[in-house]
Design an enzyme around this catalytic site. Structure first.
Site, PDB file in Angstrom:
ATOM      1  CD  GLU A   1      14.365  89.647  82.218  1.00 14.88           C
ATOM      2  OE1 GLU A   1      13.592  89.113  83.031  1.00 14.88           O
ATOM      3  OE2 GLU A   1      14.428  90.872  82.044  1.00 14.88           O
TER       4      GLU A   1
ATOM      5  CD  GLU B   1      11.899  92.619  78.670  1.00 18.65           C
ATOM      6  OE1 GLU B   1      12.180  91.563  78.078  1.00 18.65           O
ATOM      7  OE2 GLU B   1      11.348  92.645  79.773  1.00 18.65           O
TER       8      GLU B   1
END
Ligand code: GAL
Length: 814
Positions: free
Chosen positions: A426, A502
């Site tokens: 991220e 994720e």
């Protein structure tokens, strides 16, 4: 790998004047360190007064003894990846433990036998953080990133006639992490003494480029230093039989390149974790100069636009979890027994893969993954050039990223468990063209250092990466959450598959249930707990069932890595600004490693070996008589019938009306009355096949102890995890008990820590007392270096006390 390499040589755990055996000696620097917090100017100097310093052993985490304090590392931030619109005060984000500041470690050692033709390396498998290493007052090296492995050649700084003084300085800045990073020398430190003409550190790369049913080609590349050398590699199977022996052709430059045939190879997989051993000898005129052992596996991996991921030619989907590196009550200090327990708990759930979020995994964890059969997604960074926290990795990215990747790959590439690298999680650099360039640059470094494995990035800015090309260049496009964008990303990306790098981020507290049981986004409760009906999630995340739909219905989704397998210290979402809350709620298991209900939801899908039948909630609802108290069943069976005090509540069958109906059996309008609830599961013919009962418990009466292991190794670091619970007079577990308990360990062991899994508890793990949380806690007992019997006694006011006997026996050193 390190403990497997060199294992035929002397392994010395602490050192005064070790015998330097030929050709190399590996010396663990574990004991007799001194530690002090603070700046301590001059601590690298020989005459410095350290008489008041604390004696410690390595691995060591200087912050885990606390105390917890809401003021530590308060971060006034807007967490953009959590979709926050404005900045707010975050407490407990890094665990509320005193990891910030500076610390020094000092240790002396002697090396009188060191010869002129030998060299000495010092190797750290991680040091938190920014280690500056001094030997005999001379700075011998430094490394910024706290999670990486690194080594220096310290030959020139070594003294032979007098003691050597090693001093390590560490600094942890505020606002440098999004979770608890730990503090200090939390992983192993060792010296490697070897000939100057020898195999380079991490200099061997074993791959299996061609595999058929009948044979495998094993390629062994070995880098070395020296002149006029020859090399022989012998391959052993798991039973120690020689399966091949090969003398290398003369080297090109400083690298030998061998192709070795193995007949009838046994393949490595999570189900059959078969390992081979390559023993490589470096010789000069027939004299042994060096010898190393590398453990490896024979396996193929393929990522294909038509079929997705396959291992050894078989298509499969990752049944994975993300794990942070801390070990809950043990902090960040590495312990192989604790890791083995974690991995055993995950494997029993049916999990077959782990993502090391968001940094380099420990070497011990990779060794266990090889041995136990768990595939690994080895990650590197949580930040690139753009910050998430002001003092994060962004400060070193430009100067260090390449060398950090090189060390990650070189130190770990022989582990068959690693099936994918990740260059980032991220990263805010997902936005903008510079970020695309960085993604490509990093991926090419991985490819250059290891052409055999693909690279992913966990991407959460899915719209941006679809637009700017970032997602299209990745070998494996990994999506973090954003289930609503999977379809579009699959269409727009060229790879032909997607990974759920994720998933979920569902929040729950073990044994706590909230009413009504309803799907709620980002909700908080007055007790700072989350409901174990498994219906609470975050602004950016989703429920497990939403992921299951994609995993089951889309061939092009190659698996998932759930956030997270275990709770971890720090990031107490959704209570990041509310005190007390100091550890996460995301775990499938709590911080003590005790399974939450969600464990059985994943188990019901992932464990195809043994059936799952699990019922929730508990049935002790004093004060809720007559009120609606839903009952959920997580099971691998398709249908089941629920009975309350013998009365049927009807049969439920999984169906597709909602994702929850598809994966859970739910009786939503059960009225609570004390007594017994029973679930009876039916097979596909409608025949009853399994049942489970839950009873309303009376008052806590007796303590019950259950050890995961009763035989320990007397090596000063082996552990037994003892689950402590209380039952009523009839032996029924008391699921809401919060009694204070006291622990006492005698004999050849010590009390190490306790943990009850309550994210709001401010009790310290190392104190020999703790309250039960939802009727349970875990006590950790550690062996000493003495063999003998160990006794743990647990008592509590008004409770029948209990004790358990363990035994510790001396370690067999090869
Ligand atoms: C993700 C992030 C993780 C963790 C998680 C919590 O966005 O990658 O590190 O913060 O959210 O849901």
């Amino acid at each position: 790998m390190f403990s497997q390499i060199f294992k035929f040589f002397v392994i010395i755990h602490f050192l005064h004047a070790p015998l330097l055996s030929s050709p190399r000696t590996e010396i663990f620097l574990k004991e007799n360190w001194l530690f002090q917090r603070g700046q301590n100017n001059g601590a690298e100097q020989v005459g410095f007064d350290d008489s008041e310093w604390e004696p410690v052993t390595i691995p060591h985490d200087w912050a885990i003894k606390g105390p917890f304090d809401r003021e530590i590392d308060i971060q006034d931030v807007r967490i953009t990846q959590n979709l926050e619109q404005e900045a707010s005060e975050k407490t407990g984000r890094t665990g509320a433990l005193p990891h910030i500041g500076q610390g020094w470690y000092r240790k002396t050692f002697d090396l009188p036998d060191l010869k002129d033709d030998q060299k000495v390396l010092i190797l750290f498998e991680g040091a938190m953080s920014e280690p500056q290493v001094y030997l005999n007052e001379k700075k011998v090296g430094e490394w910024n990133y706290g999670y990486n492995y690194f080594y220096f050649d310290i030959t020139d700084a070594i003294l032979r006639d007098e003691p050597n003084l090693l001093a390590v300085h560490l600094t942890n800045h505020p606002q440098s992490s999004r979770w608890y990073p730990g503090a200090g020398l939390y992983r192993n430190v060792r010296l490697i003494v070897k000939d100057k003409e020898s195999i380079d550190q991490w200099g061997q790369f074993v791959t299996t480029p061609q595999i058929t049913d009948d044979w495998a080609k094993v390629n062994v590349k070995t880098r070395f230093s020296g002149e006029g050398l020859s090399l022989v590699t012998t391959i052993f199977d798991m039973e120690n039989n020689i399966v091949a022996k090969h003398e290398a052709e003369p080297p090109f430059g400083n690298e030998f390149d061998q192709n070795i045939l193995i007949d009838q190879p046994k393949l490595w997989s999570p189900e059959t974790p078969y390992l081979y051993k390559a023993v490589t000898k470096l010789l000069k005129n027939g004299v042994l100069k060096d010898e190393i052992t590398t453990t490896f596996g024979v396996r193929t991996i393929e990522y294909n636009p038509e079929t997705g991921f396959s291992l050894n030619g078989q298509v499969r989907k990752f049944k994975g979890v993300c794990l942070h590196h801390d070990l809950g009550p043990l902090g960040a200090a590495i312990n192989k027994t604790a890791l083995r327990r974690q991995m055993r708990i995950m494997k029993e759930m049916g999990c077959d893969s782990i993502r090391s979020a968001h940094n380099m995994p420990s070497i011990e964890q990779l060794e266990l993954a090889d041995e136990m059969g768990i595939m690994f997604l080895a990650e590197s960074f949580d930040e690139w050039a753009k910050p998430k926290v002001p003092n994060g990795y962004n400060r070193y990215f430009e100067t260090d990223a390449e060398k950090d990747i090189i060390n990650l790959v070189h130190a770990t590439r022989n582990h068959p468990s690693i099936v994918m690298w990740s260059s980032g999680n991220e990263v805010p650099d997902q936005h903008g063209s510079d970020g695309v360039k960085r993604a490509k640059w990093l991926q090419e470094i991985f490819h250059r250092e290891d052409p055999t494995r693909p690279v992913t990035v966990g991407m959460d800015q899915v719209e941006a990466v679809m637009e700017n090309g970032f997602g299209a260049i990745m070998d494996v496009p990994g999506l973090n959450y954003r289930v609503h964008l999977y379809e579009e990303a699959y269409e727009r990306f060229p790879q032909g598959f997607l990974l759920g790098s994720e998933t979920a981020s569902t929040v729950s507290s073990r044994g706590i249930y909230k009413f009504p049981a309803e799907k709620l986004k980002h909700v908080t409760h007055p007790d700072n707990q989350c409901s174990s009906y498994d219906l609470e999630y975050c602004n950016w995340s989703n429920l497990p069932d939403d992921d299951f739909v994609l995993q089951d219905d889309k061939d092009w989704v190659i698996g998932e890595f759930v956030w997270t397998g275990f709770d971890y210290l720090g990031e107490p979402t959704p209570y990041q600004g509310i005190w007390p809350a100091r550890s996460s709620y995301f775990g499938i298991c709590d911080l003590a490693g005790l399974p939450k209900d969600r464990y059985y939801l994943y188990r019901s899908r992932w464990n195809t070996e043994s059936p799952t039948l699990h019922m929730l909630p508990h049935w002790n609802w004093e004060g809720r008589e007559g009120e609606t108290t839903p009952v959920f069943v997580y099971t691998s069976y398709d249908s089941a019938e629920l009975f309350v005090n013998g009365k049927s509540m009807g049969v439920q069958k999984k169906h597709g009306a909602t994702p929850q109906n598809r994966y859970r059996l739910m009786w939503t309008d059960v009225t609570y009355e004390p007594g017994t609830i029973k679930v009876l599961a039916y097979d596909e013919n409608g025949d009853p096949v399994a049942e489970k009962e839950t009873h309303t418990a009376g008052e806590p009466y007796q303590i019950i102890l259950e050890a995961d292991r009763t035989e320990l190794i007397a090596n000063g670091e082996d552990l037994s995890f003892i689950t402590v619970s209380v039952v009523d007079k009839n032996g029924i577990p008391c699921p809401t008990a919060t009694n204070r308990l006291h622990f006492e360990v005698s004999g050849a062991g010590v009390y190490r820590a306790a943990c009850n899994g309550d994210a709001t508890s401010l009790e310290m793990f190392h104190e020999p007392t703790m309250k039960l949380f939802s009727g349970k806690l875990v006590v950790i007992v550690q062996s000493t270096n003495e063999s003998g019997e160990i006794k743990l006694s647990v008592s509590g006011n008004g409770l029948k006390a209990e004790s358990i006997q363990l035994v510790s026996t001396s370690e067999t050193v090869i």
